[in-house]
Write a protein that holds these residues in place. Structure first.
Motif, PDB file in Angstrom:
ATOM      1  N   THR A  98      38.941 -27.879  27.781  1.00 46.25           N
ATOM      2  CA  THR A  98      37.318 -28.091  28.320  1.00 46.25           C
ATOM      3  C   THR A  98      37.328 -27.840  29.981  1.00 46.25           C
ATOM      4  O   THR A  98      36.307 -27.049  30.608  1.00 46.25           O
ATOM      5  CB  THR A  98      36.893 -29.235  28.045  1.00 46.25           C
ATOM      6  OG1 THR A  98      37.257 -29.466  26.453  1.00 46.25           O
ATOM      7  CG2 THR A  98      35.074 -29.207  28.015  1.00 46.25           C
ATOM      8  N   PHE A 102      35.173 -25.718  33.615  1.00 45.15           N
ATOM      9  CA  PHE A 102      34.517 -26.375  35.217  1.00 45.15           C
ATOM     10  C   PHE A 102      35.531 -25.648  36.303  1.00 45.15           C
ATOM     11  O   PHE A 102      34.667 -25.322  37.427  1.00 45.15           O
ATOM     12  CB  PHE A 102      34.701 -27.687  34.976  1.00 45.15           C
ATOM     13  CG  PHE A 102      34.195 -28.367  36.451  1.00 45.15           C
ATOM     14  CD1 PHE A 102      32.962 -28.687  36.898  1.00 45.15           C
ATOM     15  CD2 PHE A 102      35.344 -29.005  37.091  1.00 45.15           C
ATOM     16  CE1 PHE A 102      32.929 -29.224  38.093  1.00 45.15           C
ATOM     17  CE2 PHE A 102      35.090 -29.648  38.398  1.00 45.15           C
ATOM     18  CZ  PHE A 102      33.876 -29.775  38.684  1.00 45.15           C
ATOM     19  N   GLY A 162      34.333 -32.615  35.758  1.00 50.15           N
ATOM     20  CA  GLY A 162      34.935 -31.375  35.092  1.00 50.15           C
ATOM     21  C   GLY A 162      35.648 -31.636  34.106  1.00 50.15           C
ATOM     22  O   GLY A 162      35.796 -30.837  33.270  1.00 50.15           O
ATOM     23  N   SER A 164      36.584 -33.495  30.396  1.00 50.59           N
ATOM     24  CA  SER A 164      35.856 -33.476  29.023  1.00 50.59           C
ATOM     25  C   SER A 164      34.999 -34.665  29.139  1.00 50.59           C
ATOM     26  O   SER A 164      33.746 -34.627  28.924  1.00 50.59           O
ATOM     27  CB  SER A 164      36.874 -33.371  28.078  1.00 50.59           C
ATOM     28  OG  SER A 164      37.468 -34.704  27.797  1.00 50.59           O
ATOM     29  N   TYR A 166      33.592 -36.543  31.655  1.00 51.54           N
ATOM     30  CA  TYR A 166      32.854 -36.550  32.625  1.00 51.54           C
ATOM     31  C   TYR A 166      31.652 -35.605  32.136  1.00 51.54           C
ATOM     32  O   TYR A 166      30.561 -35.662  32.504  1.00 51.54           O
ATOM     33  CB  TYR A 166      33.494 -36.006  34.037  1.00 51.54           C
ATOM     34  CG  TYR A 166      32.385 -35.771  34.992  1.00 51.54           C
ATOM     35  CD1 TYR A 166      32.279 -36.670  36.047  1.00 51.54           C
ATOM     36  CD2 TYR A 166      31.728 -34.468  35.234  1.00 51.54           C
ATOM     37  CE1 TYR A 166      31.158 -36.520  36.976  1.00 51.54           C
ATOM     38  CE2 TYR A 166      30.706 -34.495  36.084  1.00 51.54           C
ATOM     39  CZ  TYR A 166      30.601 -35.268  37.141  1.00 51.54           C
ATOM     40  OH  TYR A 166      29.895 -35.244  38.094  1.00 51.54           O
ATOM     41  N   ILE A 167      32.068 -34.536  31.698  1.00 49.15           N
ATOM     42  CA  ILE A 167      31.153 -33.256  31.218  1.00 49.15           C
ATOM     43  C   ILE A 167      30.222 -34.068  29.942  1.00 49.15           C
ATOM     44  O   ILE A 167      28.917 -33.852  30.121  1.00 49.15           O
ATOM     45  CB  ILE A 167      31.845 -32.135  30.733  1.00 49.15           C
ATOM     46  CG1 ILE A 167      32.588 -31.415  31.601  1.00 49.15           C
ATOM     47  CG2 ILE A 167      30.885 -31.454  29.855  1.00 49.15           C
ATOM     48  CD1 ILE A 167      33.313 -30.184  31.578  1.00 49.15           C
ATOM     49  N   THR A 168      30.875 -34.712  29.344  1.00 49.65           N
ATOM     50  CA  THR A 168      30.143 -35.312  28.132  1.00 49.65           C
ATOM     51  C   THR A 168      29.098 -36.441  28.633  1.00 49.65           C
ATOM     52  O   THR A 168      28.030 -36.330  28.215  1.00 49.65           O
ATOM     53  CB  THR A 168      31.119 -36.012  27.365  1.00 49.65           C
ATOM     54  OG1 THR A 168      31.893 -35.265  26.518  1.00 49.65           O
ATOM     55  CG2 THR A 168      30.385 -37.162  26.385  1.00 49.65           C
ATOM     56  N   MET A 311      27.454 -25.507  29.804  1.00 47.43           N
ATOM     57  CA  MET A 311      27.908 -26.082  30.920  1.00 47.43           C
ATOM     58  C   MET A 311      27.436 -25.740  32.163  1.00 47.43           C
ATOM     59  O   MET A 311      27.109 -26.727  33.169  1.00 47.43           O
ATOM     60  CB  MET A 311      29.364 -26.291  30.728  1.00 47.43           C
ATOM     61  CG  MET A 311      29.992 -26.801  29.657  1.00 47.43           C
ATOM     62  SD  MET A 311      31.746 -26.715  29.686  1.00 47.43           S
ATOM     63  CE  MET A 311      32.240 -27.745  27.927  1.00 47.43           C
ATOM     64  N   PHE A 315      26.649 -28.124  35.738  1.00 43.09           N
ATOM     65  CA  PHE A 315      27.498 -27.997  36.878  1.00 43.09           C
ATOM     66  C   PHE A 315      26.528 -27.591  38.139  1.00 43.09           C
ATOM     67  O   PHE A 315      26.737 -28.220  39.427  1.00 43.09           O
ATOM     68  CB  PHE A 315      28.486 -26.884  36.952  1.00 43.09           C
ATOM     69  CG  PHE A 315      29.767 -27.238  35.760  1.00 43.09           C
ATOM     70  CD1 PHE A 315      30.009 -28.621  35.279  1.00 43.09           C
ATOM     71  CD2 PHE A 315      30.187 -26.084  35.213  1.00 43.09           C
ATOM     72  CE1 PHE A 315      30.699 -28.677  34.229  1.00 43.09           C
ATOM     73  CE2 PHE A 315      31.005 -26.366  34.008  1.00 43.09           C
ATOM     74  CZ  PHE A 315      31.316 -27.518  33.680  1.00 43.09           C
TER      75      PHE A 315
END
Length: 326
Positions: A98, A102, A162, A164, A166-168, A311, A315
């Motif tokens: 993932t 990013f 960036g 997984s 954190y993105i969640t 995503m 970002f």
């Protein structure tokens, strides 16, 4: 003269035939040497374990050793750069996760996803929203209420921007219309330790990292960010089951450098899918806590394209797009 001409024609035909046979034999003998599978993370982590399972099983399907090499550093960038810059002959593969989506926008030294030939999708590792028992939060409704009552107060533990988890967390903020303090840690182990100590209120890490603590009562898993319940925690409903259309987490893809010959690419795809669809492999992977959902090249490309589309706005909004822009 005619005799000499006939001899030359027969000789030329023989040479052409030999070259043709050689070419066919050369194509048919791929692979004829060990295949390297680069894992851009340290030994012992989830990605390393998953790819070693694949390598062990794929060795039997390929007929040559598939050897895992760990090349950690810079959030996976170092290992993936080695893969992208290797000869596109099918003998060097790598695992993309993932965070690579990013990294291409945030790190000028990172390769773009377009620098790779995507071969096969391994599977998802959905994130779980888990609260510390010390937080007093026992449900999604209570989590949302607490976050809205005090914006920017609840602390969520996750990996670096960036990653997984954190993105969640970032996608979850957007979906639930809440604001959290996203506290970065160098890996899921220290993230969970911080949750257990009460240093943070929640985490957005995969099931294997928190299930044992749920059983002890130290944490409470509030929801699974997957399309279905996780087999390690079948009693925990998904976000969707609780009325929230939210799916997020980590995924893993096996890829090679751009430009692998089509016949070799097709063979690699076939053998890897055979490997991951094998019943014995599926059982071993499940025993290690993995959800294996093999997909071929076309479906994998679509999956990553969709992920990128979802995503990128997150970002951009967070000011994390620094290397490339769409």
């Amino acid at each position: 003269m005619n005799r000499m001409l006939g001899t030359l024609i027969r000789f030329a035909a023989a040479v052409a035939g030999s070259l043709c046979v050689f070419g066919m034999a050369n194509a048919q003998t791929f692979p004829s040497q060990p295949i390297t599978l680069v894992v851009p993370w340290p030994p012992g982590g989830g990605s390393d374990i998953a790819m070693r399972l694949v390598a062990d099983a794929a060795t039997k399907k390929m007929g040559v050793p598939v050897v895992v090499i760990n090349k950690p550093g810079a959030g996976g960038t170092i290992g993936l750069k080695e893969v992208a810059s290797s000869k596109p002959d099918g003998y060097t593969l790598g695992m993309i996760a993932t965070g690579a989506v990013f990294a291409q926008y945030n790190n000028p030294n990172a390769n773009a996803i377009a620098d790779f030939d995507l071969i096969a999708f391994f599977g998802d590792d959905p994130s779980l929203l888990t609260a510390s028992a010390k937080s007093g939060i026992k449900s999604i409704a209570e989590f949302v209420a607490a976050a809205k009552a005090a914006p920017g107060k609840l602390k969520n533990g996750n990996d670096q921007p960036g990653g997984s988890s954190y993105i969640t967390a970032a996608l979850m903020e957007k979906k639930l219309d809440v604001r959290l303090i996203k506290v970065p840690y160098a890996g899921f182990a220290p993230t969970v330790q911080a949750l257990l100590s009460g240093e943070i209120d929640t985490v957005t890490v995969p099931a294997p990292d928190v299930v044992q603590h749920q059983k002890s009562g130290a944490v409470r898993i509030l929801a699974v960010a997957g399309t279905e319940r996780h087999f390690l925690a079948p009693e925990v409903p998904t976000f969707r089951e609780q009325g929230i259309d939210f799916v997020a987490g980590a995924w893993r893809v096996i890829a090679g450098p751009k430009g692998i010959p089509a016949d070799r690419l097709a063979l690699l795809e076939t053998k890897l899918l055979e490997t991951m669809r094998d019943k014995e492999f599926q059982e071993k992977a499940k025993g290690a806590g993995f959800i294996v959902q093999p997909l071929g090249r076309t479906a994998t490309i679509k999956r990553l394209t969709d992920e990128d589309s979802a995503m990128y706005p997150v970002f951009l909004e967070a000011g994390l797009v620094k290397a490339r822009q769409k």
